[in-house]
Scaffold this motif. Structure first.
Motif, PDB file in Angstrom:
ATOM      1  N   ASP A 250       0.418 -38.174  78.662  1.00 22.58           N
ATOM      2  CA  ASP A 250       0.759 -37.126  77.702  1.00 22.58           C
ATOM      3  C   ASP A 250      -0.102 -35.883  77.842  1.00 22.58           C
ATOM      4  N   ASN A 251      -1.392 -36.044  78.186  1.00 15.63           N
ATOM      5  CA  ASN A 251      -2.228 -34.840  78.243  1.00 15.63           C
ATOM      6  C   ASN A 251      -1.899 -33.965  79.448  1.00 15.63           C
ATOM      7  N   ALA A 252      -1.039 -34.451  80.340  1.00 19.96           N
ATOM      8  CA  ALA A 252      -0.551 -33.635  81.454  1.00 19.96           C
ATOM      9  C   ALA A 252       0.976 -33.604  81.442  1.00 19.96           C
ATOM     10  N   GLY A 253       1.557 -33.815  80.250  1.00 19.59           N
ATOM     11  CA  GLY A 253       3.013 -33.910  80.137  1.00 19.59           C
ATOM     12  C   GLY A 253       3.779 -32.763  80.757  1.00 19.59           C
ATOM     13  N   PRO A 254       3.410 -31.489  80.520  1.00 17.32           N
ATOM     14  CA  PRO A 254       4.175 -30.376  81.095  1.00 17.32           C
ATOM     15  C   PRO A 254       4.168 -30.351  82.619  1.00 17.32           C
ATOM     16  N   ALA A 255       3.212 -31.065  83.221  1.00 16.70           N
ATOM     17  CA  ALA A 255       3.154 -31.131  84.685  1.00 16.70           C
ATOM     18  C   ALA A 255       3.944 -32.298  85.243  1.00 16.70           C
ATOM     19  N   GLY A 256       4.182 -33.340  84.426  1.00 19.70           N
ATOM     20  CA  GLY A 256       4.857 -34.497  85.011  1.00 19.70           C
ATOM     21  C   GLY A 256       5.169 -35.623  84.059  1.00 19.70           C
ATOM     22  N   GLY A 257       5.414 -35.343  82.779  1.00 20.65           N
ATOM     23  CA  GLY A 257       5.562 -36.417  81.804  1.00 20.65           C
ATOM     24  C   GLY A 257       6.968 -36.780  81.394  1.00 20.65           C
ATOM     25  N   ILE A 258       7.995 -36.170  81.991  1.00 19.69           N
ATOM     26  CA  ILE A 258       9.357 -36.368  81.495  1.00 19.69           C
ATOM     27  C   ILE A 258       9.983 -37.639  82.084  1.00 19.69           C
ATOM     28  N   ASN A 259      10.781 -38.301  81.248  1.00 23.29           N
ATOM     29  CA  ASN A 259      11.523 -39.508  81.642  1.00 23.29           C
ATOM     30  C   ASN A 259      13.006 -39.234  81.421  1.00 23.29           C
ATOM     31  N   ALA A 260      13.843 -39.541  82.431  1.00 21.73           N
ATOM     32  CA  ALA A 260      15.258 -39.192  82.318  1.00 21.73           C
ATOM     33  C   ALA A 260      16.093 -40.069  83.236  1.00 21.73           C
ATOM     34  N   SER A 261      17.376 -40.135  82.943  1.00 21.77           N
ATOM     35  CA  SER A 261      18.348 -40.837  83.788  1.00 21.77           C
ATOM     36  C   SER A 261      19.032 -39.822  84.697  1.00 21.77           C
ATOM     37  N   ILE A 262      19.725 -40.313  85.727  1.00 23.01           N
ATOM     38  CA  ILE A 262      20.438 -39.371  86.597  1.00 23.01           C
ATOM     39  C   ILE A 262      21.651 -38.774  85.885  1.00 23.01           C
ATOM     40  N   SER A 263      22.182 -39.467  84.884  1.00 26.20           N
ATOM     41  CA  SER A 263      23.263 -38.862  84.102  1.00 26.20           C
ATOM     42  C   SER A 263      22.772 -37.588  83.430  1.00 26.20           C
ATOM     43  N   ASP A 264      21.554 -37.640  82.883  1.00 25.16           N
ATOM     44  CA  ASP A 264      20.965 -36.453  82.269  1.00 25.16           C
ATOM     45  C   ASP A 264      20.552 -35.434  83.321  1.00 25.16           C
TER      46      ASP A 264
END
Length: 518
Positions: A250-264
């Protein structure tokens, strides 16, 4: 049915038929036996689970999962399975900032201190000159001080991490060359909070995810529920692919914290292509700002003068392939890999996500791009696989050289109790060295998740074997003062291993930090 209703139904049928025809037409250009090639390639790379999405001419033409969410679980990956996408998150942060530029709240060339007055770098002149554009294009010179496997300051808030930058040396002179790093994207994310009032997490959810209808996408693993359709991370350790634990970034979320599916993520690519910045007729970001995000901003050096150009925009690597512009970014975090490729001139986008480190995503992208360019003479999986096998052999040989150079006949200069204590660095905080039974144990930032047993290597050098096996092992050394007492602990961070499947070392990119005994 009334005549009006009949006309509306007929029109809808025509539109639907047109979309269906377009989708089927695009699918015909996919490589022959594409599904079986993907599945075979997945097995070649020992990837437990992966998913592939492709968009073309404004439509989703492919969205499928392969393998399983967790090794041995038997739970299949599908198009809605959530993966951590790591640094592909960077272009989402850039897009969010583009919205604020459209709203007049910020400018790409604003000084950072205009919005975060307390922010400092070690050099006062650089502190006053650094802009948002500098932060987004990796030209500040800070490098990978956050690390990749050893998360910097672990559970500290984003502002606390940013505060520490005033103690960090620049790896390269300011604006001199491209030096990839994560911390400046954390800084960019905080610009959102300081200028809009909403956190980076909330802003992305409301300003990007909601209008894109990507309801399964999250900015933190804490937002994932146990029963969510999610993949789990894996890593090859000592020659075997095994499940590993998630870690909170979380403390580096804007650099690499996102979780997503390929549909999204297919929707995300559709917004990037066509009328860039729009989705289903809704403008999220102006064409002007999308152009700024997608255009070359910082040159990246190439070893071959005749190689395609390589540059960086805002959260995107930009290159060319067979005369066509390619906009791309990859991501890698604990046990997850992602690769996103856009070819705007063909209105084509490809996303590949997987739950262990691999290079298959790049191979899939080139296989698909070749297919839509009408060239199918290369099996890109085999090309990348052969490169990987050579890299594995090279890294293994280099690791063995390190092991052969070890002098096992030596002992530490002092009794182990003499090494116990607290060691301090201005930039990196504290290390505690304690004893458990007969072993020395090192702990960063008083975090139970960052503990390592110290194995005597030779002389006063020890190998830190992390309790979390996914972090592998690194080297550190004690130094004595002229009175013969322990004065300094030097820890060598392996910031970029030659090949993590082999180990954290050998590494051609390290940082050695000095911690003074208190």
């Amino acid at each position: 049915m009334t005549k009006r209703n009949c006309n509306s139904f007929s029109l809808a049928l025509v539109v639907f038929s047109g979309f269906l025809f377009s989708s089927i037409f695009a699918q015909e250009f996919l490589p022959a036996n594409f599904d079986s090639w993907l599945e075979s390639s997945r097995q070649d790379w020992k990837i437990p689970g992966m998913a592939v999405g492709i968009v073309k001419d404004g439509e989703v033409v492919f969205a499928k999962g392969f393998g399983e969410k967790r090794l041995g679980s038997g739970e299949p990956v599908d198009a809605n399975t959530i993966f951590s996408i790591a640094s592909v998150s960077k272009n989402m942060t850039a897009a969010a900032l583009g919205i604020l530029v459209d709203e007049g709240k910020i400018g790409w060339d604003d000084k950072i201190t205009k919005h975060i007055p307390w922010f400092q770098l070690k050099d006062p002149w650089v502190t006053q000159e650094i802009t948002l554009r500098d932060a987004l294009t990796h030209r500040v010179g800070l490098g990978r001080i956050l690390g990749n496997r050893l998360q910097f300051m672990t559970a500290s808030p984003r502002d606390s991490v940013l505060y520490q930058m005033r103690y960090m040396d620049l790896e390269k002179p300011f604006r001199s060359e491209f030096v990839y790093n994560n911390i400046m994207y954390s800084l960019a994310g905080q610009i959102i909070e300081y200028t809009d009032g909403r956190t980076w997490d909330t802003f992305l959810k409301e300003a990007l995810f909601a209008p894109l209808e990507v309801n399964g996408t999250t900015t933190s693993i804490t937002q994932l529920k146990a029963n969510d359709n999610q993949a789990y991370p894996h890593q090859e350790i000592q020659g075997k692919v095994v499940p590993i634990s998630r870690r909170n970034w979380d403390n580096a979320g804007p650099a690499g914290g996102i979780n997503a599916s390929i549909s999204d993520l297919n929707k995300w690519m559709l917004m990037q292509l066509g009328t860039s910045g729009s989705y289903k007729g809704k403008t999220l970001i102006s064409t002007e700002q999308m152009n700024e995000i997608h255009k070359p901003q910082m040159v990246r050096s190439q070893s071959n003068a005749m190689a395609p150009q390589s540059s960086y925009g805002f959260g995107w690597t930009i290159t060319d392939y067979k005369g066509k512009r390619v906009i791309t970014h990859g991501g890698a975090t604990d046990g997850f890999n992602s690769a996103m490729y856009l070819m705007p001139e063909l209105d084509l986008g490809i996303i590949v996500v997987g739950n262990t480190f691999n290079s298959l995503g790049n191979a899939v992208a080139y296989q698909v791009m070749d297919a839509f360019l009408g060239e199918n003479g290369v099996d890109w999986n085999q090309r990348y696989l052969q490169w990987y096998k050579k890299s594995y052999e090279h890294a293994s040989a280099a690791r063995e050289e390190i092991h052969q150079a070890r002098n096992k006949k030596t002992i530490p200069s002092l009794e182990l109790d003499a090494y116990l204590g607290v060691y301090q660095s201005a930039g990196y905080g504290t290390i505690d060295v304690n004893k458990e039974g007969k072993d020395l144990v090192l702990r960063f930032w008083k975090s139970d998740n960052l503990e390592a047993k110290l194995e005597h290597w030779h002389y006063d050098t020890f190998r830190a074997i992390w309790k979390n096996p996914a972090q592998r092992e690194e080297f550190m050394q004690f130094h004595l003062n002229k009175e013969g007492k322990v004065a300094v602990l030097e820890f060598e961070f392996a910031l970029r291993p030659l090949l993590l499947q082999v180990g954290a070392y050998p590494s051609n990119y390290t940082h050695t930090e000095r911690f003074i005994k208190q």
